[in-house]
Write an enzyme that holds these catalytic residues in place. Structure first.
Site, mmCIF file in Angstrom:
data_model
loop_
_atom_site.group_PDB
_atom_site.id
_atom_site.type_symbol
_atom_site.label_atom_id
_atom_site.label_comp_id
_atom_site.label_asym_id
_atom_site.label_seq_id
_atom_site.Cartn_x
_atom_site.Cartn_y
_atom_site.Cartn_z
ATOM 1 N N HIS A 324 5.190 -2.450 3.032
ATOM 2 C CA HIS A 324 5.772 -0.736 4.129
ATOM 3 C C HIS A 324 4.382 0.027 3.795
ATOM 4 O O HIS A 324 3.892 0.722 4.750
ATOM 5 C CB HIS A 324 6.826 -0.185 3.894
ATOM 6 C CG HIS A 324 7.272 0.655 4.711
ATOM 7 N ND1 HIS A 324 7.397 2.083 4.309
ATOM 8 C CD2 HIS A 324 7.838 0.435 5.908
ATOM 9 C CE1 HIS A 324 7.759 2.556 5.421
ATOM 10 N NE2 HIS A 324 8.174 1.821 6.481
ATOM 11 N N CYS A 325 3.784 0.135 2.355
ATOM 12 C CA CYS A 325 2.777 1.094 2.350
ATOM 13 C C CYS A 325 1.645 0.915 3.226
ATOM 14 O O CYS A 325 0.689 1.751 3.186
ATOM 15 C CB CYS A 325 2.306 0.804 0.637
ATOM 16 S SG CYS A 325 3.802 1.337 -0.409
ATOM 17 N N VAL A 326 1.202 -0.430 3.357
ATOM 18 C CA VAL A 326 0.066 -0.988 3.988
ATOM 19 C C VAL A 326 0.216 -1.004 5.568
ATOM 20 O O VAL A 326 -0.825 -1.180 6.481
ATOM 21 C CB VAL A 326 -0.416 -2.357 3.688
ATOM 22 C CG1 VAL A 326 -0.775 -2.041 2.325
ATOM 23 C CG2 VAL A 326 0.432 -3.317 3.885
#
Length: 334
Positions: A324-326
């Site tokens: 999700h972070c990327v």
């Protein structure tokens, strides 16, 4: 903001934004290995919907893909790859989009951020993002907030109230600003829960996520010998006290914790909560762990109309983030 809403991740999307690692990022020690999960994530997204892919060398990036349909390669300088936190936060306003360009300061000044902080404005200026854009003089990362799409914001006090973000602002002042800018009516603050090795100061997308208006999935720890046991237990009990706008308890679905992943003596913040919802799929981070199958089964039950696609994020978690972070979704707003 009149006529605007903050849409959920499961709302229809126009595209997803990503940024590829390059030799000048922290991935340089094993760039080939780092690119593997990025290409897998990007290819899975582009199979079903458009992808905006920021990279330092567009021609070289194209060589990484067998199929480049649905991928727009955009050459822009970046400090790193965490598009969730420097990308635009999007409101839907009377059928159009409004991009909020909050300040990104490298998670409280921990890492360089000037190039990443400029990306949203550049994407709008160059025409890759269509809609009005508002620069907001307030430090906020996309991974620190969750919405149910009907006026509720879920976040953590350890991140948003951290003095390394917006020093001098009180909780009440921050609430007022977030309600105004994000067009939400209430904020649910989690005061407990943080993963070891997490540089973000407890981003909500590592801990608890809305999967529909009445359901929250959260990271649970059932091992009393694990260092997370007490804090995540307190987080669960606080989630149990939260109520929907109608006053009902949320349906809470626990996600397992992967076994500890340790690199150079540091535990890494592996979590199944860091999944991405797209128009037709749920991209689930996995870690070559026996609990991968359990997490996938839970998500398959929660999303019967979407394909759950497991993606090995072991390399991603070595840099402190996951799937999700990327990524950052761009809502369709229609």
């Amino acid at each position: 903001m009149t006529g605007c809403t903050f849409p959920t991740e499961w709302a229809k999307q126009a595209a997803v934004l990503m940024a590829l690692p390059h030799a000048a990022t922290d991935w340089a020690d094993d760039l080939k290995g780092a690119l593997r999960p990025f290409v897998r994530i990007a290819s899975t997204i582009a199979r079903d919907q458009p992808l905006l892919l920021v990279c330092d060398d567009a021609e070289a990036a194209k060589m990484l893909f067998c199929d480049t349909r649905n991928i727009t390669f955009i050459e822009l300088p970046t400090d790193d790859t965490w598009a969730r936190d420097f990308g635009p936060i999007t409101l839907c306003c009377d059928g159009g989009r409004r991009f909020l360009d909050f300040t990104f300061n490298g998670w409280g000044g921990k890492f360089p951020s000037a190039k990443d902080n400029a990306i949203t404005a550049e994407l709008v200026r160059l025409g890759y993002l269509w809609g009005a854009c508002e620069t907001v003089d307030f430090v906020l990362e996309g991974g620190s907030i969750e919405t149910d799409g009907r006026g509720t914001l879920l976040t953590t006090s350890r991140c948003l109230l951290n003095p390394n973000r917006n020093p001098g602002m009180t909780k009440e002042q921050i609430e007022t600003l977030l309600k105004e800018k994000l067009c939400v009516e209430r904020i649910l603050w989690l005061d407990h829960g943080e993963l070891e090795g997490d540089d973000t100061d407890a981003h909500i997308d590592t801990l608890a996520r809305f999967v529909n208006e009445e359901t929250i999935v959260y990271v649970a720890c059932d091992d009393p010998t694990d260092s997370h046991y007490e804090e995540l237990g307190k987080m669960q009990r606080q989630l149990e006290r939260f109520r929907t706008p109608e006053g009902d308890p949320y349906r809470l679905v626990p996600l397992p914790m992967p076994s500890a992943i340790v690199k150079e003596g540091r535990r890494l913040p592996a979590t199944y909560a860091n999944f991405l919802i797209t128009n037709h799929s749920v991209l689930l981070p996995v870690y070559n762990d026996p609990k991968d199958a359990e997490a996938r089964a839970i998500m398959t039950e929660l999303f019967p109309d979407r394909e759950v696609v497991p993606i090995d994020c072991t390399r991603l978690i070595e840099q402190g983030g996951s799937l999700h972070c990327v990524t950052m979704q761009i809502p369709a707003c229609r």
